[in-house]
Design an enzyme around this catalytic site. Structure first.
Site, PDB file in Angstrom:
ATOM      1  CE  LYS A 120      -3.228  -2.721  -0.247  1.00 27.60           C
ATOM      2  NZ  LYS A 120      -3.718  -2.938  -1.634  1.00 27.60           N
ATOM      3  NE  ARG A 133       1.384   8.487 -18.175  1.00 23.36           N
ATOM      4  CZ  ARG A 133       0.444   7.574 -18.380  1.00 23.36           C
ATOM      5  NH1 ARG A 133      -0.062   6.900 -17.332  1.00 23.36           N
ATOM      6  NH2 ARG A 133      -0.024   7.337 -19.570  1.00 23.36           N
ATOM      7  CG  HIS A 143      -6.457   7.732  -7.109  1.00 20.85           C
ATOM      8  ND1 HIS A 143      -6.092   6.590  -7.794  1.00 20.85           N
ATOM      9  CD2 HIS A 143      -5.294   8.344  -6.743  1.00 20.85           C
ATOM     10  CE1 HIS A 143      -4.774   6.511  -7.828  1.00 20.85           C
ATOM     11  NE2 HIS A 143      -4.263   7.560  -7.209  1.00 20.85           N
ATOM     12  CG  HIS A 146      -8.832   2.599  -2.267  1.00 24.65           C
ATOM     13  ND1 HIS A 146      -9.356   1.820  -1.273  1.00 24.65           N
ATOM     14  CD2 HIS A 146      -8.239   1.749  -3.139  1.00 24.65           C
ATOM     15  CE1 HIS A 146      -9.114   0.541  -1.530  1.00 24.65           C
ATOM     16  NE2 HIS A 146      -8.420   0.473  -2.653  1.00 24.65           N
ATOM     17  CE  LYS A 199     -10.015   2.464 -16.593  1.00 25.91           C
ATOM     18  NZ  LYS A 199      -9.606   3.787 -17.093  1.00 25.91           N
ATOM     19  CB  THR A 203     -14.855  -0.788 -12.177  1.00 18.35           C
ATOM     20  OG1 THR A 203     -13.782  -0.048 -12.767  1.00 18.35           O
ATOM     21  CG2 THR A 203     -15.570   0.099 -11.168  1.00 18.35           C
ATOM     22  CD  GLN A 206     -11.238  -1.760  -8.438  1.00 17.11           C
ATOM     23  OE1 GLN A 206     -11.942  -1.064  -9.164  1.00 17.11           O
ATOM     24  NE2 GLN A 206     -10.029  -1.383  -8.060  1.00 17.11           N
TER      25      GLN A 206
END
Length: 294
Positions: A120, A133, A143, A146, A199, A203, A206
Site C-alpha cells: 500500500k 504525466r 483515488h 482509498h 477495464k 471495476t 472491485q
C-alpha cells in the site's frame, strides 16, 4: 523522537489493547509516526504536485510504467498465491477465523500480510505517475481516499489482527490487483491498447470484492469465534464507504459515457471507424475520459 513514539504507543495501546507480539520489531510496525508521516507526505504531493507541473511538460514514463505495473502484478500474484495456500494449510473458516488457531499457517499469513501492508506504500506511486504525466483528472477523491486510508488501516491491522479473519479482503484484493496492474502495464504499450477490453470488469470485480468482504465480515458478527468485534464493525463500515464511492465512480464513468455514445450516434457522428476514433486509438481517447478507480 523516541519519547514521542513511546508516548504515542502508550496512548494507542491504552485505546486498542495489547498488540500481537508476533510482529514485534518488524519494519514500520513498532511505531505509528512513520506510516502517518508517509501519508502526510503523500497528501502534500497530491496537493502540490499538480501545481508544480502546471507550467511544465508532462513526462512520458512509459518504460518505467511497464516495469512498475509488471512488478506490482507479480507482487500481487505472489501475495494471492501465498494467502490462498495459507488459508488451505490452516483450514481457515470462511464464516469466522480467530487469530490464534492455525499455528504455522497463521505465521505464514502474517508474513504475507506484511507484504500486503507494505504494498500500500508502494502503490502511492500510482498517484505520483498521474501527476508526472499531468493526468490530474484521474486524481479523484475516491483515488486519494482509498490510497491514503489503506496504508493506515493496515498498520493497525498488522499490529492487532495480523491473521485470522483479516485474510479475506486482502486475498480478494490481491487477485483484483493482478488483473488491474497487468491491464495498466499493458496499456502503457501503445500497440497493446486496442486489445485491452476488460477495464470495465475490473471495476465490477472491485465492487464484488467489497460486497463479498462485507458479507464475510458480517458472518463473524453473526457466528463469533473470538475475533475482535470492534474490527469487524469497522471493516463493515469501511466497506460501505468504498461501495458508495465505487458505485458513484462506476455510474459516472460508464453509464454517462454510454449515453454520450448513443447521442453521438443519433447525431450522425459514428465515433468508431475501423477501430480508431478521429485518428486516435480507442484506448488513447478513453484514457482522457475515464478516471482510474484505484
Amino acid at each position: 523522537m523516541e519519547a514521542l513514539n513511546l508516548r504515542l504507543n502508550t496512548y494507542i495501546d491504552s485505546w486498542m489493547g495489547p498488540r500481537d507480539p508476533r510482529v514485534r520489531g518488524w519494519l514500520l510496525l513498532d511505531n505509528y509516526p512513520p506510516t502517518f508521516a508517509f501519508t502526510i507526505m503523500y497528501l502534500l504531493i497530491v496537493w502540490m504536485g499538480p501545481k508544480y507541473m502546471n507550467n511544465r511538460q508532462p513526462f512520458s514514463c512509459r518504460r518505467i510504467l511497464v516495469v512498475y505495473n509488471l512488478a506490482l502484478t507479480l507482487l500481487s500474484l505472489y501475495m494471492f498465491y501465498e494467502l490462498v495456500t495459507a488459508v488451505w494449510q490452516g483450514g481457515y473458516n470462511f464464516f469466522c477465523q480467530d487469530t490464534h488457531s492455525a499455528g504455522a499457517a497463521d505465521d505464514k499469513m502474517i508474513h504475507v500480510l506484511w507484504w500486503y501492508y507494505f504494498s500500500k506504500l508502494i502503490e502511492f506511486m500510482d498517484t505520483f505517475f498521474f501527476i508526472l504525466r499531468k493526468n490530474n483528472h484521474q486524481i479523484t477523491f475516491l483515488h486519494v481516499y482509498h490510497h491514503a486510508t489503506m496504508l493506515n488501516i493496515w498498520w493497525f491491522v498488522m499490529n492487532w489482527v495480523p491473521c485470522g479473519h483479516s485474510y479475506f479482503g486482502a486475498t480478494f484484493n490481491s487477485f483484483i490487483h493482478v488483473l488491474m496492474y497487468s491491464y495498466y502495464g499493458l496499456s502503457a504499450i501503445p500497440a497493446m491498447r486496442p486489445y485491452l477490453w476488460w477495464k470495465k470488469y475490473i471495476t465490477q470485480g472491485q465492487l464484488v470484492q467489497f460486497v463479498m468482504t462485507m458479507i464475510q465480515t458480517s458472518c463473524a458478527v453473526v457466528w463469533p469465534c473470538g475475533f475482535p468485534m470492534g474490527w469487524l464493525y469497522f471493516q463493515i463500515s469501511y466497506m460501505i464507504t468504498l461501495i458508495i464511492f465505487f458505485v458513484n465512480f462506476y455510474i459516472k464513468t460508464y453509464r454517462s459515457h454510454r449515453g454520450l455514445r448513443k447521442k453521438d450516434y443519433r447525431n450522425g457522428n459514428n465515433m468508431s471507424v475501423n477501430g480508431h476514433m478521429n485518428g486516435t486509438a480507442p484506448a488513447e481517447t478513453i484514457k482522457h475520459r475515464k478516471t482510474r478507480a484505484d
